[in-house]
Design a protein around this motif. Sequence first.
Motif, PDB file in Angstrom:
ATOM      1  N   TYR A  49       6.397  40.916 -33.339  1.00  0.00           N
ATOM      2  CA  TYR A  49       5.563  39.967 -33.409  1.00  0.00           C
ATOM      3  C   TYR A  49       3.932  40.719 -33.770  1.00  0.00           C
ATOM      4  CZ  TYR A  49       2.684  35.863 -33.169  1.00  0.00           C
ATOM      5  OH  TYR A  49       1.795  34.989 -33.451  1.00  0.00           O
ATOM      6  N   ASN A  50       3.497  40.937 -35.492  1.00  0.00           N
ATOM      7  CA  ASN A  50       2.704  41.543 -35.753  1.00  0.00           C
ATOM      8  C   ASN A  50       2.001  40.631 -36.707  1.00  0.00           C
ATOM      9  OD1 ASN A  50       0.828  43.260 -36.519  1.00  0.00           O
ATOM     10  ND2 ASN A  50       2.285  44.879 -37.847  1.00  0.00           N
ATOM     11  N   THR A 107       2.631  33.790 -38.247  1.00  0.00           N
ATOM     12  CA  THR A 107       3.167  34.886 -37.957  1.00  0.00           C
ATOM     13  C   THR A 107       4.666  34.873 -37.377  1.00  0.00           C
ATOM     14  OG1 THR A 107       1.020  36.147 -37.401  1.00  0.00           O
ATOM     15  CG2 THR A 107       3.103  37.142 -36.792  1.00  0.00           C
ATOM     16  N   GLU A 118       6.774  42.567 -28.788  1.00  0.00           N
ATOM     17  CA  GLU A 118       5.559  42.990 -29.678  1.00  0.00           C
ATOM     18  C   GLU A 118       5.649  43.699 -30.965  1.00  0.00           C
ATOM     19  OE1 GLU A 118       6.335  43.021 -26.323  1.00  0.00           O
ATOM     20  OE2 GLU A 118       5.027  41.452 -25.711  1.00  0.00           O
ATOM     21  N   ARG A 129      -0.682  41.382 -38.018  1.00  0.00           N
ATOM     22  CA  ARG A 129      -1.457  42.287 -38.976  1.00  0.00           C
ATOM     23  C   ARG A 129      -0.477  42.801 -40.116  1.00  0.00           C
ATOM     24  NH1 ARG A 129      -5.162  46.865 -36.678  1.00  0.00           N
ATOM     25  NH2 ARG A 129      -6.635  45.717 -35.687  1.00  0.00           N
ATOM     26  N   HIS A 130       0.700  42.237 -40.085  1.00  0.00           N
ATOM     27  CA  HIS A 130       1.813  42.687 -41.021  1.00  0.00           C
ATOM     28  C   HIS A 130       1.455  42.183 -42.426  1.00  0.00           C
ATOM     29  CE1 HIS A 130       5.942  42.991 -42.843  1.00  0.00           C
ATOM     30  NE2 HIS A 130       6.212  43.135 -41.524  1.00  0.00           N
TER      31      HIS A 130
END
Length: 551
Positions: free
Chosen positions: A473-474, A456, A470, A476-477
């Motif tokens: 910084y994902n 990530t 936040e 699940r992207h």
Amino acid sequence: MTVLQGHGISQGAVHGPIYFFRRSPKPAESARLGCDPESEHKRLAHARAAAAQELLELAGAAETEAGENGAALFEAHAMLLEDEDAVSAADTLISQGHSAEYAVAQAARAAENLLIDTGRPDLYARTADVEDVAERLQRLLSGGQESLLSLPHPVILCAEDLSPSETIHLDKTKILAIATQRGSATSHTAILARTLGIPAVCGLGDELNESLHGQEAILSGDTGQLILNPDPSAMQALDSNLARQTSHQAQCQAMIGLDDCTSDGRPMPICCNIASPADVSAVLANDGHGIGLFRSEFLYLAAGDYPSEEVQFRAYRQVAEAMEGKRVVIRTMDIGADKQIGYFQLRPEENPALGLRAIRLCLARPQMFRTQLRALYRASAYGNIAILFPMIASVWEVQACRKICRQVMEELAEQEIPFDPNIPLGVMIETPAAVMMAPELAGEADFFSVGTNDLTQYTLACDRQCAGLEPYYNPRHPAVLRQLKLAADAAHQAGIPIGICGELAADADLLPTFLALGIDELSVAPASVLLLRAALRGIDSTACDLRLLMG
Ligand code: PEP
Ligand code: MG
């Protein structure tokens, strides 16, 4: 009552006193003349005794975590404290009316110059030890706090942030919870808190400061709140929260002994991430299928000097034997970036996450790498060990690792030392380069393990350590999830399995996506195993799809 809001990074709620840990700033060295020699002699004697006590505790803790070798550096520092020349140089200066701080600094400088003048690189390297001892004395002279090891009673440990080497030295029996001003969900403090099952909150900002030291508080890793001086209603809410936790735990316990599979019987083994042999008890208590990631660098972080082959061998063997034939995946050490170790003497870097870390450091220091691989191969005779290489970006890196493994096996065979010649060698998929090269890497690897924390960070160009990022910084992207698909397809094309060992693996909402991708195994903090098992057993794998990859 005041409520500070941060981000929950490890679940659970507790009530207790706040202990604010402040890293002492480097004390200014004062050359004050005209001091009272008697009182300065006394101050230095007290500081020396306190330093000796701290070093004794550090040596004890390092020995527990990393064996005898781990304690050697702290023992050497304790001897430096008693060095006759340095002691008498400091005493003379104090008798002349100088402050104890000045005397310590001057005595240390003289000792360092002696080492430098020898012209010997091995002795030059010891100047760092002299500096370390002098800094410890300076901190104690300036009234610096007691070490983290000697926490008086169980506390909610608060700090600006904690480095991996600080967290490894914590007395875990005295930590109720952790709260930090900064930090992020994938920082190593967060990962360690989850591994230990300690509630934690990060990103509480500057309102979390030293003035709170000693106050009563409730910390909830579920809501991300730190409630200062809680009123009776907050205490009541905590009680019902604890009651919920207890019944939840009872539900989880009912999962022990059940298979990791979907409602239609598709298996998805759930393994554990650990940082030290001491964590194996949590793996067993939570019925982990195996160990999917042993972050071996914590053996190095816990020690005061390079852990020897023997020390590492014993640690790996201990874990392999305790797991009684279940698979134990040990990652070769991932030092560098945020995991800095003084004795490695790494050159400061502008962008350490992009620097000489993990496999790059191992290949740059082949002798050190060989020591770890020898220990791993030797331990393989006592259990079911697999080796995992971190931060791979190119095929040649894996080939270089394999070459050293072959050399190690030849050496051991010549020495008639038993080992498993078929240890599976895995590649971590944690750089976009590794994803793009996955078809070729799959030809060199026996398995893939996806490190979504770094994947990530490198995919989204987003520092995993940095608080406040936040929204960016994902894990699940879709850019990350689509890479999981590329890597999984390449693995399956080559007929090798692929697991996920990054923090994303514990995201129960993503189980249908992982199943649709064909992920073969997950590895999570021990405390997450039973929760994930319960979720998995409620899913019909034939109804899973890849919708989340579309964004
Ligand atoms: C990762 O990057 O996802 C990983 C598992 O390794 P670490 O968190 O130790 O960098
Ligand atoms: Mg990583």
